[in-house]
Design an enzyme around this catalytic site. Structure first.
Site, PDB file in Angstrom:
ATOM      1  N   ASP A  98      52.308  36.706  45.475  1.00  0.00           N
ATOM      2  CA  ASP A  98      53.241  38.249  45.733  1.00  0.00           C
ATOM      3  C   ASP A  98      51.966  38.683  45.475  1.00  0.00           C
ATOM      4  O   ASP A  98      51.021  38.356  44.535  1.00  0.00           O
ATOM      5  CB  ASP A  98      54.187  38.218  44.582  1.00  0.00           C
ATOM      6  CG  ASP A  98      55.260  37.668  44.927  1.00  0.00           C
ATOM      7  OD1 ASP A  98      55.461  37.220  46.310  1.00  0.00           O
ATOM      8  OD2 ASP A  98      56.466  37.030  44.341  1.00  0.00           O
TER       9      ASP A  98
HETATM   10  N1  URA Z   1      57.190  32.179  44.213  1.00  0.00           N
HETATM   11  C1  URA Z   1      57.505  33.703  43.423  1.00  0.00           C
HETATM   12  O1  URA Z   1      58.071  34.414  43.693  1.00  0.00           O
HETATM   13  N2  URA Z   1      55.997  34.342  43.850  1.00  0.00           N
HETATM   14  C2  URA Z   1      54.832  34.188  44.133  1.00  0.00           C
HETATM   15  O2  URA Z   1      53.623  35.011  44.417  1.00  0.00           O
HETATM   16  C3  URA Z   1      54.886  32.747  44.690  1.00  0.00           C
HETATM   17  C4  URA Z   1      55.977  31.829  44.066  1.00  0.00           C
END
Ligand code: URA
Length: 264
Positions: free
Chosen positions: A116
Site C-alpha cells: 500500500d
Molecule cells: N497488507 C496490507 O494491508 N497492506 C500492505 O501493504 C500489505 C499487506
C-alpha cells in the site's frame, strides 16, 4: 511522454552496470578494468563506463577476445518507503519506479505484488514474467512477513486464534492460516514491544493485514514487510534503497516457484 517511458525507450544499459552484473566486480572495479581496454564491442575498445549498450548489442561484448555471457534477467529488492505507489507510473503520486535507476527500468523490471501507499518494506522487482506470475499466484502461497504497530488493547487469545486459524472472512472467503507473534512471544525476527506484532501470511489480498487486524478490533498505525519468501530485509538496505539479489537468493526464488534459473 513520462520519465519512465523515456527511460524504457532507450532500451540500453550503462556499460559499468552490465559488466558488474556479469560478474566483473563492483562498478568501481569495472571502471579500473575498463582503463586497460580489455573490453570491446564489435571490435572497438570500450573505456568509458557510462557508455550505453543497446540490448540487442549485448551479445557483441567481448572480454580479452572472448564473448561475455551476460545474464539478462534481473531481480532486485527495494526497501519501499511510505508515500510511494507500487506502480511504474502515475499521474499524481510518486511511484516506486522513481526509486530505481534508468538502467534498471530499461531492463523491464516490474514490481511483484503490491504494498500500500503508506506501507514500507520489501518489494521484489523482476524482469522474468514467468517468475513474476508464479510469485504472485495464490497457488504458490509465498510467505510474506509483516512487522506492524496496532492500536487498542493487546489481542486476547480469542482474537489471536481468529488471526491464526483462518476464521477471518475477507471478501466472502476465509483467510489462510497465519502465524502471529506479539510482545513477549519468542520469534525469529526481532524483539517486540507493546502494540507491536509480526504476522506471517501466505496470501496477498487487498489491504489484507490491515483488514485482518481491523477485524479483531486492533487497527494498524504502521506496516512494514520484512520478508518476502526467501528475501529478508536487513540493515544493509536503508529505506528507499535497492540492491540486486544475490545468486543464492535468485536460486531460492526460482526454487519455490518450481522453475529453473534461466541462463540468459
Ligand atoms: N497488507 C496490507 O494491508 N497492506 C500492505 O501493504 C500489505 C499487506
Amino acid at each position: 511522454m513520462s520519465k519512465t517511458q523515456r527511460q524504457r525507450k532507450q532500451n540500453s544499459f550503462r556499460l559499468d552496470y552490465l559488466l558488474a552484473h556479469a560478474g566483473f566486480g563492483s562498478r568501481k572495479e569495472v571502471k579500473k578494468q575498463l582503463k586497460s581496454a580489455a573490453f570491446s564491442l564489435a571490435g572497438e575498445a570500450l573505456r568509458d563506463p557510462s557508455t550505453h549498450i543497446e540490448i540487442d548489442q549485448i551479445q557483441n561484448l567481448y572480454y580479452r577476445g572472448n564473448p561475455i555471457n551476460i545474464q539478462l534477467s534481473a531481480h532486485l529488492l527495494l526497501n519501499k518507503p511510505a508515500g510511494y505507489l507500487t506502480a511504474l507510473e502515475d499521474r499524481s503520486l510518486p511511484c516506486v519506479a522513481e526509486l530505481l535507476t534508468p538502467e534498471l527500468l530499461a531492463a523491464g523490471l516490474k514490481p511483484c505484488g503490491r504494498l500500500d501507499l503508506d506501507s514500507e518494506g520489501a518489494l521484489l522487482f523482476t524482469n522474468d514474467g514467468q517468475l513474476l506470475h508464479r510469485l504472485s499466484s495464490p497457488k504458490h502461497e509465498v510467505e510474506k512477513v509483516y512487522y506492524l504497530h496496532y492500536t487498542g488493547k493487546r489481542p486476547d487469545q480469542g482474537a489471536r486464534t481468529q488471526l491464526e486459524n483462518g476464521s477471518i472472512i475477507l471478501d466472502d472467503r476465509p483467510c489462510l492460516d497465519a502465524t502471529v507473534y506479539l510482545d513477549g512471544d519468542e520469534n525469529p525476527y526481532m524483539e517486540l514491544r507493546a502494540n507491536e506484532a509480526i504476522i506471517c501470511i501466505r496470501e496477498g489480498r487487498y489491504h489484507q493485514v490491515k483488514r485482518m487486524f481491523s477485524a479483531i478490533g486492533a487497527p494498524l498505525s504502521y506496516l512494514r514487510r520484512i520478508a518476502f519468501g526467501p528475501l529478508h530485509l536487513d540493515d544493509r538496505l536503508p529505506l528507499g534503497s535497492h540492491r540486486l539479489l544475490e545468486p543464492s537468493e535468485v536460486e531460492a526464488l526460482y526454487q519455490i516457484c518450481d522453475l529453473e534459473v534461466p541462463t540468459l
